[in-house]
Design a protein around this motif. Structure first.
Motif, short mmCIF file in Angstrom:
data_model
loop_
_atom_site.label_atom_id
_atom_site.label_comp_id
_atom_site.label_asym_id
_atom_site.label_seq_id
_atom_site.Cartn_x
_atom_site.Cartn_y
_atom_site.Cartn_z
N GLU A 20 4.17 9.54 -6.04
CA GLU A 20 3.10 9.43 -5.05
C GLU A 20 3.65 8.95 -3.71
N GLN A 21 4.53 7.97 -3.80
CA GLN A 21 5.13 7.45 -2.58
C GLN A 21 5.88 8.56 -1.85
N LEU A 22 6.61 9.34 -2.62
CA LEU A 22 7.38 10.44 -2.03
C LEU A 22 6.47 11.45 -1.36
N GLY A 42 -3.31 -0.80 -3.05
CA GLY A 42 -3.41 -2.23 -3.28
C GLY A 42 -2.12 -2.95 -2.94
N PRO A 43 -2.14 -4.25 -3.13
CA PRO A 43 -0.98 -5.06 -2.80
C PRO A 43 0.23 -4.69 -3.65
N GLY A 44 1.38 -4.80 -3.05
CA GLY A 44 2.62 -4.61 -3.79
C GLY A 44 2.89 -3.20 -4.24
N SER A 45 2.15 -2.25 -3.69
CA SER A 45 2.33 -0.86 -4.12
C SER A 45 3.36 -0.15 -3.26
N GLY A 46 3.96 -0.87 -2.35
CA GLY A 46 5.02 -0.28 -1.54
C GLY A 46 4.54 0.41 -0.28
N LYS A 47 3.39 0.00 0.22
CA LYS A 47 2.86 0.62 1.45
C LYS A 47 3.84 0.49 2.61
N THR A 48 4.29 -0.73 2.80
CA THR A 48 5.19 -0.95 3.93
C THR A 48 6.49 -0.18 3.71
N LYS A 49 6.92 -0.15 2.49
CA LYS A 49 8.13 0.59 2.16
C LYS A 49 7.95 2.08 2.49
N VAL A 50 6.77 2.60 2.11
CA VAL A 50 6.49 4.01 2.38
C VAL A 50 6.44 4.27 3.88
N ASP A 62 0.47 -0.05 10.49
CA ASP A 62 0.47 -0.83 9.24
C ASP A 62 -0.78 -1.73 9.23
N GLU A 63 -1.20 -2.17 8.07
CA GLU A 63 -2.34 -3.09 7.94
C GLU A 63 -3.56 -2.60 8.71
N PHE A 64 -3.84 -1.34 8.56
CA PHE A 64 -4.90 -0.71 9.36
C PHE A 64 -6.26 -1.34 9.11
N ASP A 91 -9.23 -4.12 0.42
CA ASP A 91 -9.30 -5.39 -0.30
C ASP A 91 -8.55 -6.50 0.41
N GLN A 92 -7.68 -6.12 1.30
CA GLN A 92 -6.89 -7.13 2.00
C GLN A 92 -7.35 -7.34 3.44
N SER A 93 -8.57 -6.93 3.72
CA SER A 93 -9.06 -7.16 5.09
C SER A 93 -9.52 -8.60 5.22
N ASN A 149 1.86 -1.03 -8.93
CA ASN A 149 2.30 -2.28 -8.30
C ASN A 149 3.71 -2.63 -8.76
N TYR A 150 4.58 -2.90 -7.81
CA TYR A 150 5.96 -3.22 -8.14
C TYR A 150 6.28 -4.69 -7.97
N ARG A 151 5.32 -5.43 -7.50
CA ARG A 151 5.63 -6.80 -7.12
C ARG A 151 5.46 -7.81 -8.24
N SER A 152 4.28 -7.77 -8.88
CA SER A 152 3.88 -8.91 -9.70
C SER A 152 3.88 -8.61 -11.19
N LYS A 209 0.38 -12.71 4.65
CA LYS A 209 0.07 -11.29 4.50
C LYS A 209 1.32 -10.42 4.57
N GLY A 210 1.44 -9.56 3.60
CA GLY A 210 2.57 -8.63 3.62
C GLY A 210 3.86 -9.19 3.05
N LEU A 211 3.86 -10.49 2.71
CA LEU A 211 5.10 -11.09 2.21
C LEU A 211 5.02 -11.31 0.70
N THR A 239 -1.79 -12.35 -4.70
CA THR A 239 -0.95 -11.17 -4.87
C THR A 239 0.38 -11.29 -4.13
N ARG A 240 0.65 -12.43 -3.54
CA ARG A 240 1.99 -12.64 -2.95
C ARG A 240 2.99 -12.98 -4.03
N ALA A 241 2.48 -13.35 -5.22
CA ALA A 241 3.36 -13.89 -6.26
C ALA A 241 4.03 -12.78 -7.07
N1 LIG Z 1 9.25 2.76 -5.85
C1 LIG Z 1 9.60 1.48 -5.91
N2 LIG Z 1 10.51 1.06 -6.79
C2 LIG Z 1 10.88 -0.23 -6.87
N3 LIG Z 1 10.36 -1.20 -6.10
C3 LIG Z 1 9.44 -0.86 -5.21
C4 LIG Z 1 9.01 0.48 -5.05
N4 LIG Z 1 8.08 0.51 -4.09
C5 LIG Z 1 7.94 -0.76 -3.65
N5 LIG Z 1 8.74 -1.59 -4.32
C6 LIG Z 1 8.84 -3.04 -4.14
O1 LIG Z 1 7.57 -3.63 -4.27
C7 LIG Z 1 7.40 -4.74 -3.39
C8 LIG Z 1 6.18 -4.57 -2.52
O2 LIG Z 1 6.37 -3.58 -1.56
P1 LIG Z 1 5.65 -3.58 -0.19
O3 LIG Z 1 5.79 -4.92 0.46
O4 LIG Z 1 6.07 -2.41 0.58
O5 LIG Z 1 4.17 -3.43 -0.69
P2 LIG Z 1 2.85 -3.38 0.13
O6 LIG Z 1 1.99 -2.36 -0.47
O7 LIG Z 1 3.15 -3.28 1.58
O8 LIG Z 1 2.27 -4.79 -0.20
P3 LIG Z 1 1.12 -5.58 0.56
O9 LIG Z 1 -0.10 -4.73 0.55
O10 LIG Z 1 0.94 -6.80 -0.27
O11 LIG Z 1 1.64 -5.84 1.92
C9 LIG Z 1 8.66 -4.81 -2.58
O12 LIG Z 1 9.49 -5.80 -3.11
C10 LIG Z 1 9.27 -3.44 -2.74
O13 LIG Z 1 10.67 -3.47 -2.62
#
Ligand SMILES: Nc1ncnc2c1ncn2[C@@H]1O[C@H](COP(=O)(O)OP(=O)(O)OP(=O)(O)O)[C@@H](O)[C@H]1O
Length: 939
Positions: free
Chosen positions: A12-14, A30-38, A230-232, A260-262, A292-295, A635-637, A672-674
């Motif tokens: 999906e990210q791709l 949602g949080p930690g789904s890699g939005k910022t990474k994408v 970001d953070e629209f 959910d994060q507004s 979610n990849y974070r928590s 936020k975002g960390l 969700t920072r955890a």
């Molecule tokens: N495809 C992936 N494979 C492995 N780790 C990933 C992947 N995508 C994201 N991550 C990791 O998940 C964590 C959260 O990513 P990111 O901060 O981009 O999420 P986010 O959606 O922006 O979160 P938030 O909404 O809380 O700001 C990061 O540590 C990131 O490296």
DNA sequence: TATAACTTCCTTTTT
DNA sequence: GGAAGTTATA
């Protein structure tokens, strides 16, 4: 190979990253789904695959820190030089950048001063004073902060003073009084605007207001081929307009967000902008990320359960492949000191039991508001845990920093009267309120800025005012003029500040007037540090590809600006003026050589005001330190371990907040920072605005507990990190599992340095939990640990250790594990792989389920909630036993009053009576006293 | 004019 | 527990 970054994305990210660049895209997740990474990857993709020029890309982040972070990440993908060309920053920073470049397009001068919130406040306070009578007549009161927020909201909605006035007239309030208020606000708004314009100043909202004006002109936006935001979900109407304008020629937009994060509705953020975008860009496609990849799963579950209580919310799925991990902990404490102490102890314990896998920098304490940090800071200090408080803004609110910045502002913008008023008598020049008033009045009559006016007095070309000032201001004028020349030569800010403090003998002044001059002087040095740190990265490089201002008056505007008043004087007196120090000549020379819209000084001033977030804490700042931050700025960390204290009614949701759902989302964001461990806590009592208040658990959490048949969402026990957990944690964090011997050794150290140890059995609360949990590890680990502990049995610890060894039963007996006993089932529920879900009996072999619920110790029985009663009955007998043995009540309560520091015990070092020193975000040292007069600590 | 001493009023989040 | 505002005194 260069596509390696694409392989680190899921399907999906791709898809989101490779989405056609010319089809507007919303990435909702949602949080930690890699939005910022994408978002970062997409920028790289646009440049590398779609061959869009980096300088044609506009990337908007929510904070300056986020911008820096994104630059860092992006640098790894596409290299430094390309990253620097991308126009990246907050909406505010981007607007400021462009406004300095093209000021005349919207009728501002490029040396405008950014007016910060503090300054706005004092301006409005003064304006408000003239309505005092009117308000009193109507038995009304109006707080400056309300006025500020009303004006800010009006601006954010794009309403002018006139709009407000007509609205007040036609639609009026429901009552006559509301009508009066509305009218007054409209008038205040108008005068405020007038004041800012006269002072060549823009406040934060103005940056957006004028930014929108500027970007609505096509010539300002035709460089742009793609906008990413970001953070629209936290954009306001003006910011949305900005985005729309910047995208007007390309129609290429990518945004990421999560409703959910507004959490910035109070600042006029509109989630509805998501829908608006779909209307304005009908081709918009939405992509959802659900992984979610974070928590850990249990953290995610707790967070989702909390946010799901919002009935108005659109449900969303979010799953994780991470294991359950430890159940988030929910604890109750008698007082905030206990809470703080326990958090500090727990941090130490985790650090030890993770065998050093978790460093101080892996812990964060997230607060609803900054004022909650005091007890935590002091508890951490007592434990010798280094911490940084993320609220860099405070640094710029110090008296000494404000003084110096005011000088610099005045050098850059002679029309900025607030700065003039602040420094005209710093150091003392015998110019008090009366004389100052006279100067202002006379200057106004001559249509001159006060600075220009006294310069003329100094030059003897205008008669002196009534109490003569000519002599008194000589050094002031001289200093300003010298600095002006220096600044125009493009001198680095750090050097300008050095020159300034010499010219005005600022160190002497501090020594004469401030009892804590030393610390203040340190802050001054820190400001110089900050200036040199920041000056290397300060430039308007991203605008290099853009044409210069087409309006002919543009550059002239900038270079002649400081002399503008002189020109007026020429007309008036018809004399050709020879400026002292050849500054005119210098300016003329600069006009030819310096085409930039900004001097380094100007960029520095702007950075000081705009980047309140301070963020990363510099190179030295964040490393090896526990972070204390507000939930908002988190936020975002992400952090491996998150503590959220004060999860109480009144703080979550905050008593005065208007939108409970937003408060809940804030708690959600915090949770969700955890990554691995999450702790919520609350107190029975807390000092709020100087008053002891009874506190109760937040409904946000209470509802979760009550709604869940078997409460496996939260546990009251602190987790015991066994081997399996350490391995899981290492996997999530991508780290090495620590060596078991190291774990054992660190735990032994933890015990040996435990100066509260002897209090544990009697203190009977959370402290003993730490103890018991750690003790359990000891026992289950190996006998070696116990041996080690005996080896460590130093004389001073004799009492402690003997209590530990002989008093195992007593430890168990007084175990505070049931401190927060949500439901009896919480401890007797099914076994999972979560250590802290285990019943206490399992945790401590031989334990006979003799629990001492703390509410019995600290609350009269009749105050207990019915939910607790059966358990209370069950354990009442034991309470008595315990009391007979050591009277936990008395001991704990009395010792707690003394901060666990009663005579005859191994006392921790006495709390220092000097103001608390804090390292702020940027690593600046700061005293506990801010802006106002210093008050020595009482005895 | 400058300073010291006193009183009053609060709660928030940030670019 | 402070900051902001007010009053008293030299
Ligand atoms: N495809 C992936 N494979 C492995 N780790 C990933 C992947 N995508 C994201 N991550 C990791 O998940 C964590 C959260 O990513 P990111 O901060 O981009 O999420 P986010 O959606 O922006 O979160 P938030 O909404 O809380 O700001 C990061 O540590 C990131 O490296």
């Amino acid at each position: 190979m260069e596509d390696e970054y694409l392989q680190r994305l899921n399907a999906e990210q791709l898809k989101a990253v490779q989405h056609p660049h010319d089809v507007p895209l919303q990435i909702l997740a949602g949080p930690g789904s890699g939005k910022t990474k994408v978002l970062t990857s997409r920028i790289a993709y646009l440049i590398l695959h779609e061959h869009i020029q980096p300088q044609s890309i506009c990337a908007v982040t929510f904070t300056n820190k986020a911008a820096r972070e994104m630059k860092e990440r992006l640098t790894k993908l596409i290299g430094k030089s390309k990253v620097e060309e991308v126009k990246m920053g907050t909406f505010h920073a981007l607007c400021a950048l462009f406004l300095r470049r093209y000021p005349t397009r919207v009728g501002v001068k490029n040396n405008f001063t950014v007016c910060d919130a503090d300054e706005s406040k004092s301006i409005l306070k003064r304006l408000l004073n003239s309505y005092k009578d009117c308000l009193e007549d109507n038995h009304l009161s109006l707080d400056v902060r309300n006025v500020m927020s009303m004006i800010s909201k009006a601006k954010s909605r794009g309403q002018s003073p006139h709009d407000l006035a007509t609205r007040a007239k036609h639609f009026g309030g429901h009552t006559p009084t509301e009508n009066v208020i509305d009218r007054i606000i409209a008038e205040l708004y108008e005068s405020y605007e007038k004041f800012l314009r006269e002072n060549n100043s823009l406040d934060f909202d103005d940056l957006l207001v004028y930014g929108v004006k500027l970007f609505s002109q096509q010539q300002t936006t035709n460089w742009c081929r793609h906008v990413l935001v970001d953070e629209f979900q936290d954009t306001n109407t003006l910011q949305y307009e900005l985005m729309r304008h910047i995208a007007s020629s390309s129609r290429c937009v990518t945004i990421v967000g999560d409703p959910d994060q507004s959490i910035y509705g109070w600042r006029s953020a509109e989630v509805a902008n998501l829908a608006k975008m779909k209307l304005d860009f009908p081709a918009t496609v939405q992509i959802y990320l659900e992984q979610n990849y974070r928590s850990t799963a249990s953290i995610l579950r707790a967070s989702m359960t909390i946010v799901s209580q919002d009935q108005t919310r659109i449900p969303k799925t979010l799953h994780t492949s991470h294991p359950d991990g430890c159940i988030p902990v929910l604890r109750r404490f008698p007082s905030e000191q206990d809470e703080a102490t326990c958090i500090a102890r727990e941090i130490k314990r985790l650090s030890a039991s993770s065998g050093g896998m978790l460093g101080w920098e892996d812990f964060v304490i997230l607060l609803r508001m900054n004022s909650l940090s005091r007890s935590l800071e002091s508890a951490l200090r007592k434990e010798g845990i280094p911490c940084r408080v993320l609220k860099g803004q405070k640094f710029f609110e110090r008296l000494e920093i404000k003084d110096l910045l005011a000088y610099l502002q005045l050098v850059d913008n002679p029309e900025f009267v607030p700065a003039f008023e602040r420094v005209i008598n710093v150091p003392a020049r015998g110019i008090g309120d009366k004389t100052l008033g006279e100067i202002l009045r006379a200057a106004h009559a001559k249509q001159l800025s006060p600075l220009a006016f006294i310069e003329r007095i100094h030059d003897g070309r205008v008669p002196d005012v009534k109490p003569p000032v000519k002599r008194k201001i000589a050094s002031f004028v001289k200093a300003i003029r010298e600095l002006r020349v220096t600044a125009r030569q493009g001198t680095m800010p750090a050097d300008i500040i050095r020159k300034l403090i010499i010219l005005v003998e600022y160190e002497d002044h501090l020594k004469r007037t401030q009892p804590d001059a030393d610390t203040r002087w340190e802050n001054v040095m820190e400001l110089i540090n900050f200036a040199s740190e920041v000056q290397t990265e300060l430039n308007d490089y991203p605008l290099q590809d853009l044409p210069d201002e087409t309006t002919p008056t543009g550059d002239k505007d900038w270079d002649d600006m400081p002399d503008e008043t002189e020109v007026a004087e020429l007309d008036e007196e018809g004399i050709v003026e020879v400026k002292p120090n050849n500054s005119k000549t210098t300016a003329a020379q600069m006009a030819d050589t310096n085409l930039e819209a900004s001097t380094p000084l100007r960029l520095f001033l702007q950075a000081s005001l705009l980047s309140g977030d301070s963020g990363d804490g510099g190179e030295e700042g964040g490393k090896e330190k526990v972070t204390i931050s507000t939930c908002h700025s988190a936020k975002g960390l992400e952090w491996p371990v998150v503590f959220i204290p004060a999860v109480e009614e009144g703080t979550f949701p905050f008593a005065l907040s208007e939108d409970a759902n937003e408060e809940r989302r804030l708690l959600f964001v915090a949770c969700t920072r955890a990554q691995s461990l999450l702790y919520l806590s609350h107190c029975n009592k807390r000092l709020i605005a100087g008053k002891q208040m009874d506190r109760r658990l937040s409904t946000f959490v209470k509802a979760v507990i009550e709604d869940t048949p078997v409460c496996d969402i939260f546990a009251e026990e602190t987790p015991e990190l066994d081997r399996a957990h350490l391995e899981q944690m290492a996997a999530i964090l991508g780290r090495q599992t620590p060596n078991q011997d190291v774990v054992v050794q660190k735990l032994a150290e933890f015990y040996s340095t435990d100066r509260y140890h002897k209090f544990m059995p009697t203190s009977g609360n959370a402290l003993s939990t730490t103890f018991v949990a750690a003790d359990a590890v000891y026992r289950t680990d190996t006998d070696k640990a116990i041996q080690q502990r005996q080896v460590l049995n130093k004389p001073s610890n004799n009492q402690v250790l003997s209590k530990v060894t002989h008093g195992r039963q007593s430890t168990q007996q007084y175990s505070g594990r049931s401190l927060v006993r949500m439901k009896p089932t919480a401890v007797s529920g099914p076994h999972h792989d979560t250590s802290n879900r285990r019943p206490v009996a399992a945790l401590c072999p031989g334990h006979s389920k003799q629990l001492l619920p703390l509410q019995q110790v600290f609350q009269p029985a009749n105050e207990q909630s019915p939910r607790y009663s059966s358990l209370a009955a069950l354990t009442r007998g034991h309470l008595h036993d315990a009391s007979n043995a050591e009277d936990p009540r008395g001991t704990f309560l009395s010792s707690s009053k003394q901060g666990f520091d009663s005579p005859g015990t191994a006392a921790p070092p006495p709390a220092p009576s000097v103001p608390i020193k804090r390292r702020l975000g940027m690593g600046r040292m700061v005293t506990g006293y801010a802006n106002k007069k210093f008050r020595p600590p009482q005895s």
